[in-house]
Design an enzyme around this catalytic site. Structure first.
Site, PDB file in Angstrom:
ATOM      1  N   TYR A  55      56.530 -21.789 -17.768  1.00 20.52           N
ATOM      2  CA  TYR A  55      56.715 -20.345 -17.764  1.00 20.52           C
ATOM      3  C   TYR A  55      58.185 -19.974 -17.560  1.00 20.52           C
ATOM      4  O   TYR A  55      58.762 -20.208 -16.492  1.00 20.52           O
ATOM      5  CB  TYR A  55      55.869 -19.691 -16.671  1.00 20.52           C
ATOM      6  CG  TYR A  55      54.384 -19.951 -16.786  1.00 20.52           C
ATOM      7  CD1 TYR A  55      53.802 -20.357 -17.987  1.00 20.52           C
ATOM      8  CD2 TYR A  55      53.547 -19.792 -15.691  1.00 20.52           C
ATOM      9  CE1 TYR A  55      52.443 -20.593 -18.082  1.00 20.52           C
ATOM     10  CE2 TYR A  55      52.190 -20.020 -15.773  1.00 20.52           C
ATOM     11  CZ  TYR A  55      51.636 -20.422 -16.974  1.00 20.52           C
ATOM     12  OH  TYR A  55      50.286 -20.660 -17.061  1.00 20.52           O
ATOM     13  N   HIS A 125      48.911 -29.380 -17.728  1.00 18.75           N
ATOM     14  CA  HIS A 125      48.885 -28.101 -18.437  1.00 18.75           C
ATOM     15  C   HIS A 125      48.175 -28.214 -19.792  1.00 18.75           C
ATOM     16  O   HIS A 125      47.442 -27.318 -20.205  1.00 18.75           O
ATOM     17  CB  HIS A 125      50.322 -27.596 -18.634  1.00 18.75           C
ATOM     18  CG  HIS A 125      50.428 -26.128 -18.840  1.00 18.75           C
ATOM     19  ND1 HIS A 125      51.579 -25.429 -18.568  1.00 18.75           N
ATOM     20  CD2 HIS A 125      49.550 -25.207 -19.284  1.00 18.75           C
ATOM     21  CE1 HIS A 125      51.381 -24.149 -18.848  1.00 18.75           C
ATOM     22  NE2 HIS A 125      50.155 -23.994 -19.289  1.00 18.75           N
ATOM     23  N   PRO A 205      41.747 -13.209 -17.976  1.00 19.27           N
ATOM     24  CA  PRO A 205      40.404 -12.646 -17.787  1.00 19.27           C
ATOM     25  C   PRO A 205      40.268 -11.225 -18.318  1.00 19.27           C
ATOM     26  O   PRO A 205      39.152 -10.723 -18.464  1.00 19.27           O
ATOM     27  CB  PRO A 205      40.229 -12.684 -16.267  1.00 19.27           C
ATOM     28  CG  PRO A 205      41.620 -12.562 -15.737  1.00 19.27           C
ATOM     29  CD  PRO A 205      42.470 -13.338 -16.694  1.00 19.27           C
ATOM     30  N   ARG A 208      43.968 -10.579 -22.452  1.00 18.70           N
ATOM     31  CA  ARG A 208      45.365 -10.271 -22.793  1.00 18.70           C
ATOM     32  C   ARG A 208      45.565  -8.779 -23.029  1.00 18.70           C
ATOM     33  O   ARG A 208      46.229  -8.357 -23.958  1.00 18.70           O
ATOM     34  CB  ARG A 208      45.809 -11.104 -23.989  1.00 18.70           C
ATOM     35  CG  ARG A 208      45.622 -12.610 -23.781  1.00 18.70           C
ATOM     36  CD  ARG A 208      46.147 -13.418 -24.942  1.00 18.70           C
ATOM     37  NE  ARG A 208      45.738 -14.820 -24.868  1.00 18.70           N
ATOM     38  CZ  ARG A 208      46.380 -15.784 -24.208  1.00 18.70           C
ATOM     39  NH1 ARG A 208      47.467 -15.488 -23.540  1.00 18.70           N
ATOM     40  NH2 ARG A 208      45.934 -17.019 -24.209  1.00 18.70           N
TER      41      ARG A 208
END
Length: 334
Positions: A55, A125, A205, A208
């Site tokens: 990220y 990941h 959840p 998006r």
């Protein structure tokens, strides 16, 4: 805040996905705003913070480490390796690499950025399909024995891969996209987690932002927004999907909550081993999301929700071709 269990950790029933404070949805917020969101979440009782080496190519872990490092004893810290930014001549690019030496190096880099001696929950990941999952998880288990990691997780894997990994070292959590409009975990992995005693951590959840009702114009998305290449966000597919929202919003009104809260409450009602980790850059949305833990849904509303938004009524694939190849999750038959 209600709690749920991930391995040895008791965590808030709703965690915080930290990705979009540094990455993915266009221009990220300022560092100051990111700090405000992180500290507000901590003060509101969130005790699960989820980040990754990928990220912002390390920027998100650096932010989390700087802001939350002084409060390290108050929360469960989750991060991920095996997919990170690698410097090439033409810039930094995302690389999936599950070789044991890379997994170990990723963890050391994450520990440094996070300003901590140990990561509570460390995920692979993505499964690097060129490397046996047993080898990657074996390297991760070495990190547990070395005291650098407390528990292990996997992201976007099938039930079969989970079982292979679990035979090497107990897997405390599987993290995969799960919402009303992405129901793939229901094929097999959600049940496999229950059988093995692993938590299921649901990312995206809120679909998006689709399930918030706030995203009505996908044409205006930032050029670097990761939703742009996703087929179900293509203008034609998205226009069809938007037709599902009026009935969905009516169900939220019937339940006495916001559309975002309805999406999160549905997940919390599905099974006690599910922990959603919505992300946000907004303090108001953070408070709204956490309020979902108090929403009660009747069996009738749950049934109506599932009949309204599911893999048959949503149009467009979850990922484009390349990203689909990179994950190991089960797919519904077309």
């Amino acid at each position: 805040m209600q709690t749920r269990q991930i391995g040895p950790f008791t965590v808030s029933a709703i965690g915080l996905g930290c990705m979009n404070l540094s990455h993915a949805y266009g221009t990220p917020p300022s560092a100051e705003q990111g700090e405000r969101v992180l500290l507000a979440a901590l003060d509101a009782g969130v005790t699960l913070f989820d980040t990754a080496a990928l990220y912002g190519f390390g920027a998100n872990e650096t932010l989390v480490g700087r802001v939350l490092g002084p409060h390290r004893s108050r929360f469960t810290l989750a991060s991920k390796g095996g997919m990170a930014g690698v410097q090439f001549d033409d810039g930094i690019k995302r690389v999936i690499d599950g070789r044991p030496e890379t997994v170990r190096r990723n963890c050391e880099d994450s520990l440094r950025r996070l300003k901590t001696d140990v990561i509570d929950l460390y995920y692979l990941h993505r499964w690097d399909k060129k490397v046996p999952i047993e080898d990657s998880v074996g390297a991760m288990s070495d990190l547990v024995r070395a005291g650098k990691v407390r528990a292990l997780g996997l992201s976007e894997v099938s039930a079969a891969t989970l079982r292979r990994a679990h035979a090497v070292h107990p897997i405390a959590a599987v993290q995969t996209e799960y919402s009303l409009w992405t129901r793939n975990p229901e094929i097999a992995v959600l049940e496999a987690c229950r059988e093995l005693g692993a938590a299921f951590v649901a990312f995206s959840p809120l679909a998006r932002a689709f399930l918030t009702g706030a995203l009505t114009d996908v044409v205006a998305l930032d050029a670097k927004d990761i939703r742009r290449p996703m087929p179900r966000f293509a203008p034609g597919h998205y226009a069809a999907n938007l037709k599902l929202l009026p009935a969905y919003q009516a169900l939220a009104q019937e339940a006495g909550c916001t559309p975002a809260q309805l999406a999160l409450a549905w997940l919390l009602h599905k099974a006690p081993h599910i922990v959603p980790i919505p992300g946000t850059t907004s303090l108001a949305h953070l408070r709204e999301n956490l309020g979902a833990a108090d929403v009660k849904l009747s069996p009738e509303v749950l049934a109506q929700l599932e009949a309204l938004i599911n893999q048959r009524t949503v149009t467009g694939a979850r990922y484009a071709a390349q990203a689909t190849v990179e994950v190991d999750t089960e797919e519904f038959a077309q």
